[in-house]
Design an enzyme around this catalytic site. Structure first.
Site, mmCIF file in Angstrom:
data_model
loop_
_atom_site.group_PDB
_atom_site.id
_atom_site.type_symbol
_atom_site.label_atom_id
_atom_site.label_comp_id
_atom_site.label_asym_id
_atom_site.label_seq_id
_atom_site.Cartn_x
_atom_site.Cartn_y
_atom_site.Cartn_z
ATOM 1 N N LYS A 53 -24.453 -6.774 -46.241
ATOM 2 C CA LYS A 53 -23.256 -6.492 -45.442
ATOM 3 C C LYS A 53 -23.356 -7.175 -44.079
ATOM 4 C CE LYS A 53 -22.320 -2.168 -47.852
ATOM 5 N NZ LYS A 53 -22.423 -0.699 -47.907
ATOM 6 N N GLN A 97 -24.587 4.055 -44.354
ATOM 7 C CA GLN A 97 -24.935 3.780 -45.753
ATOM 8 C C GLN A 97 -25.336 5.073 -46.452
ATOM 9 O OE1 GLN A 97 -24.505 0.814 -47.217
ATOM 10 N NE2 GLN A 97 -25.235 1.562 -49.183
ATOM 11 N N ASP A 120 -15.186 2.554 -44.337
ATOM 12 C CA ASP A 120 -15.464 2.914 -45.729
ATOM 13 C C ASP A 120 -14.300 3.705 -46.341
ATOM 14 O OD1 ASP A 120 -17.888 2.132 -46.959
ATOM 15 O OD2 ASP A 120 -19.053 3.507 -45.710
#
Ligand code: GUN
Length: 289
Positions: A53, A97, A120
């Site tokens: 990422k 994460q 997200d």
């Protein structure tokens, strides 16, 4: 019959090129889009995802900042860091994460994010907006699945889509997106009965079950389109290898089109994260005006 191999790398490259162009326009307006990624602990798979990422962000010109915290980090410490990032106007996107160590509540952490920085799309504000068909940050993996489907299915409206898996990250938001696209949606999960027979009714199958090679050709109606979200690390002849939740070679004998693993959904997840970060930066800069 042999299925069309849906090329997620090529589709992701297109989205990244558009995103990179948008980054250029923001920079011309004096805004440097930025993404902060938080990783708690040393899960090897998460480590690879976070590295990918951050690298992709740099490639498209997004400023990316990594916070790597030890596995014994307290929830209070993590929440304090998020509060500071929420209040920092130079941070446009925040990604924590998952999974988190067991002593930290994922819900408490997700709900502590500023919904405007939740790239997200996991905060209940964004989940609720998506469920109601309102503008929101869309979780990156299902967004990528939808884009891949739009590339091979001329008309989604009226199609029967079966989703295998009901996670908050993929299954549930995928259902909301396909419903918004006027599909008839069925969700199968670990307690469902007659899964193969129900799956065989589908024109579109999205599999996010986390079970290597769960889906075989007898689950698939001839001509269906199959999207495989699974990323399972298996040892094969003593070598580590990635396999999806779909038995690719078997399903390719009946499906019209199918995503490979790797090279299918994975690259689209990261490309959508970049697109969401640019959207976050654009929205926040407009709010300040
Ligand atoms: N873990 C697995 N997939 C994801 C994702 O899309 N976002 C985050 N934050 N964690 C994940």
């Amino acid at each position: 019959m042999s299925a069309v191999r849906i090329d997620g790398k090529a589709a992701a490259a297109e989205l990244l090129a558009i995103t990179s162009h948008e980054v250029g326009k923001l920079k011309a307006d004096g805004i440097v889009p930025s993404l902060t990624v938080i990783l708690v602990g040393d899960d090897p798979a998460s480590d690879v995802y976070v590295r990918n990422k951050v690298q992709r962000a740099q490639e498209v010109g997004i400023l990316s900042i990594e916070h790597r915290l030890p596995a014994n980090t307290s929830q209070e410490h993590l929440l304090a860091l998020i509060e500071a990032l929420n209040g920092d106007a130079s941070v446009h996107g925040i990604l924590v994460q998952l999974p988190l160590p067991r002593h930290i509540s994922e819900q408490a952490v997700i709900q502590s994010l500023d919904p405007l920085k939740d790239v997200d799309g996991f905060h209940s504000h964004n989940v609720g907006s998506l469920a109601q068909g309102l503008p929101s940050f869309v979780p990156c993996t299902p967004a990528g699945c939808l884009q891949l489907l739009q590339g091979v299915v001329a008309e989604l409206s009226g199609k029967h889509a079966v989703i295998v898996g009901r996670s908050n990250i993929v299954g549930k938001p995928m259902a909301a997106l396909l419903l918004k696209a006027d599909c008839t949606v069925t969700i199968l999960h670990s307690r469902s009965r007659n899964v193969a027979a129900l799956c065989r009714l589908a024109d579109i199958v999205v599999v996010a079950a986390g079970r290597p090679k769960l889906v075989t050709s007898d689950w698939i109606k001839p001509g269906a389109v199959v999207i495989d979200v699974g990323i399972n690390r298996v040892r094969d002849l003593d070598r580590a290898r990635l396999v999806g939740d779909v038995d690719y070679d078997d399903v390719a004998t009946v499906a019209a089109a199918l995503t490979p693993v790797p090279g299918g959904v994975g690259p689209m997840t990261i490309a959508n994260l970049m697109a969401n970060t640019v959207l976050a930066a654009r929205q926040q800069s407009q709010l300040k005006r």
